[in-house]
Enzyme design. Structure first.
Site, PDB file in Angstrom:
ATOM      1  N   SER A  22       0.834  -1.198   0.000  1.00 38.94           N
ATOM      2  CA  SER A  22       0.000   0.000   0.000  1.00 38.94           C
ATOM      3  C   SER A  22       0.876   1.258   0.000  1.00 38.94           C
ATOM      4  CB  SER A  22      -0.963  -0.046   1.193  1.00 38.94           C
ATOM      5  OG  SER A  22      -2.055   0.820   1.001  1.00 38.94           O
TER       6      SER A  22
ATOM      7  N   GLU B 155      -1.933  14.320  13.120  1.00 38.33           N
ATOM      8  CA  GLU B 155      -2.102  15.655  12.546  1.00 38.33           C
ATOM      9  C   GLU B 155      -1.480  15.733  11.157  1.00 38.33           C
ATOM     10  OE1 GLU B 155      -3.824  18.154  13.569  1.00 38.33           O
ATOM     11  OE2 GLU B 155      -4.410  17.323  15.515  1.00 38.33           O
TER      12      GLU B 155
ATOM     13  N   HIS C 218      -7.032  -6.489   0.662  1.00 36.01           N
ATOM     14  CA  HIS C 218      -5.949  -5.512   0.493  1.00 36.01           C
ATOM     15  C   HIS C 218      -4.700  -5.931   1.260  1.00 36.01           C
ATOM     16  CE1 HIS C 218      -3.957  -1.774  -0.243  1.00 36.01           C
ATOM     17  NE2 HIS C 218      -4.055  -1.352   1.004  1.00 36.01           N
TER      18      HIS C 218
END
Length: 296
Positions: free
Chosen positions: A132, A218, A277
């Site tokens: 990924s 963040e 996946h």
């Protein structure tokens, strides 16, 4: 949601009996930025585990996906040492696991981190296996520095924008707003919210008596759009390449094949039946069989 929980832990079945020596770099939080417009990102001191093997063979390097860590490949790494006799390296990407946090979460920065680490460890050239997000980092590194990558394996990802990840933003928001009280034992914190517990369980850590998320939420939230894309590239990588795809996954579409062939002209595309996946988690034996055959 349950599918995500499986992404961050490899099945505990006995995949190998090896217990090679492990190594790891010291980890410190970094706030360094590139200096000046167009400057290359500065490599960060990534956290890693290196398992011993035959130094004359190219090492196998595993790169995890978004919100993952080097521990995703613990069992598989040990088994691959036994199968191949090679050294095996697992790495925490910046903003993940035990590696430093940094406001730059670009693929260019993650590629630079590996360009700094791999030569230091004497692992150039190597067999780069990325899942990924880690697969996109691996592809970019191969395109930028083909001398570093002897062979490339991209696991259920392609060098185009990723569309199945539109729900990731809501997951990040849920993690950021999760109420984790101070001084809660780690075992109790894992039980606070069943949905959150199933999602990224391994990212709960205790720091100074407080449970928190170890990923840099963040920064990852701010850069999520870029993480779901792939940097535009003109040059190709001519080395042996395997695209290993989950048969039940939608991340790699037939429409992606032309771009795969353009950038990786020697690419083989192989599907693992009944895998989603997280091919290495869903079908670990098939995953290792495919890589072993690719290396033969």
């Amino acid at each position: 949601m349950l599918r995500w929980a499986r992404a961050w832990r490899v099945p505990r079945g006995k995949l190998g009996a090896s217990s090679p020596r492990c190594s790891a770099v010291p980890v410190a939080v970094s706030s360094s930025r590139s200096s000046g417009p167009g400057a290359e990102p500065r490599p960060l001191p990534l956290s890693y585990n290196l398992l011993d093997g035959e130094a004359t063979l190219p090492a196998i390097v595993f790169l995890h996906g978004l919100f993952g860590s080097k521990t995703n490949f613990n069992s598989i790494a040990k088994a691959m040492v036994q199968r191949t006799g090679r050294r095996v390296l697992t790495v925490d990407a910046r903003n993940h696991g035990d590696s430093p946090h940094n406001p730059d979460a670009s693929y260019e920065a993650m590629s630079q981190d590996l360009q700094g680490l791999l030569p230091q460890l004497g692992l150039v050239p190597c067999v780069l296996v990325g899942h990924s997000m880690g697969g996109k980092t691996a592809m970019l590194l191969a395109l930028q520095r083909p001398d570093v990558v002897e062979r490339l394996v991209a696991v259920d990802i392609s060098p185009v924008g990723t569309t199945p990840g539109s729900y990731l933003g809501s997951y990040i928001a849920a993690m950021k707003t999760a109420d984790i009280p101070e001084k809660v034992p780690h075992s109790q914190a894992r039980k606070l919210d069943p949905a959150i517990r199933r999602f990224l369980l391994t990212n709960l850590v205790e720091v100074d008596g407080r449970i928190s998320w170890r990923v840099n939420l963040e920064t990852l939230a701010q850069h999520l759009d870029k993480i779901l894309t792939f940097p535009q590239q003109l040059e190709s990588y001519s080395g042996p390449t395997l695209f290993l795809i989950g048969g039940n996954s939608r991340y790699v579409q037939p429409s992606h094949h032309s771009e795969i062939r353009r950038l990786f002209p020697q690419a083989q595309i192989q599907t693992v039946p009944n895998a989603g996946h997280w091919v290495h988690s869903d079908k670990p034996q098939d995953f290792m069989d495919a890589i072993s055959s690719f290396l033969a």
